[in-house]
Write an enzyme that holds these catalytic residues in place. Structure first.
Site: not given
Ligand code: NAD
Length: 290
Positions: A87, A162, A237
């Site tokens: 990611t 995402k 994050k």
């Protein structure tokens, strides 16, 4: 296929092991010296990439991805495919895709959802960005490591999907937790709250599938003292990446911004690090409005 795998951490190691178990020849490298079952360890990322049909990366962030890509792309045979499952920020994903194209390689950004359990069980969901040709190369490998792969569009589209998904998840988890804390103070029993909301318009994955209240709804990290699961610092994050992307394209995302602020406070100042991201519930119940 000969596959080079770079980044054998919590996610990468079981993913690489599943590829090896399925009969692929996998060579792996991790700076920490970690290994994976059935995977031949080599001493550098370039050596993992040498002669590989596909190189897969599973790394902590975009800066590390860019550095690793600069090392592996010159070592890969022309026409090979780079699949990044980390990611990372959309910008890094697009920059690496452009470098791969310049070097004559195919490239897919393919972040995952499903966590460590999904990686071990081969049940991850992949959201992929890249050309149709690149996606076609990657798809059989996604089928081994996961149960679903969605081709979302061109380079960066996987990362975009995402961070949009996780921005919704962070905000709905906070909304679910603050509503439980309000219900507690109003004297509404948590099981009644669940019965109503999970079948009413306030329902969500956070409430119905991952209920943050212990003993309520299906089994979730709340029933295991908020052991992750999906750690609060990983949510932090991903919320940071969504705000970074929103700033870059001038998108107004006030709920995402507030969710980022709350998770930052929770992780950095309120002992949330190492706990599941649903541990926001005790955080809210332990405080008042001040
Ligand atoms: P991790 O920290 O366990 O693994 C990352 C690995 O990369 C580490 O083993 C580290 O030593 C290695 N690494 C760092 N720099 C390197 C370099 N230059 N060369 C080679 N190896 C290097 O993290 P993780 O939990 O496996 O997550 C990996 C990625 O997947 C992250 O981007 C994370 O956001 C994403 N992700 C994680 C989860 C989860 O539940 N853990 C879920 C979805 C997505």
């Amino acid at each position: 296929m000969k596959i080079g795998f770079v980044g054998l951490g919590n996610m990468g190691a079981p993913m690489a092991a599943n590829l090896a178990k399925a009969g692929h020849r996998v060579t792996g490298f991790d700076v920490a010296g970690t290994t994976a079952e059935g995977v031949q360890s080599v001493p550098s990322a370039a050596e993992a990439a040498a002669g590989a049909d596909v190189v897969i990366t599973m790394l902590p962030n975009g800066d590390i991805l860019r550095a690793v890509a600069a090392e592996v792309l010159p070592a890969m045979p022309k026409g090979a495919t780079l699949i990044d499952c980390s990611t990372v920020d959309v910008e890094s994903a697009r920059a690496v895709a452009a470098q791969a194209q310049d070097a004559g390689m195919l490239c897919v950004d393919a972040p995952v959802s499903g966590g460590i359990g999904g990686a071990a069980g081969g049940t991850l969901t992949f959201m992929a960005g890249g050309s149709p040709a690149a996606f076609d190369v990657a798809r059989p490998l996604f089928d081994i490591m996961g149960q679903k792969a969605v081709h979302c569009g061109e380079a960066g589209a996987g990362q975009a999907a995402k961070i949009c998904n996780n921005m919704i998840l962070g905000a709905t988890m906070i909304a679910t937790c603050e509503a439980f804390a309000l219900a507690d103070k109003l004297g509404l029993a948590r099981d009644k709250m669940f019965d109503v909301v999970s079948t009413s318009s306030g329902y969500s994955w956070s409430m119905n599938a991952y209920c943050p209240a212990p003993g309520i709804g299906p089994q979730s990290p709340a029933d295991n003292d908020y052991t992750p699961g999906f750690a609060a610092e990983l949510m932090l994050k991903d919320l940071g990446l969504s705000q970074q992307a929103a700033e870059a394209v001038d998108a107004d995302t006030p709920m995402g911004a507030r969710a980022l602020e709350l998770y930052r406070q929770f992780v950095e100042d309120e002992g949330g690090k190492g706990k599941d991201f649903s541990a926001m519930l005790p955080r809210f119940t332990d405080r008042g409005r001040g």
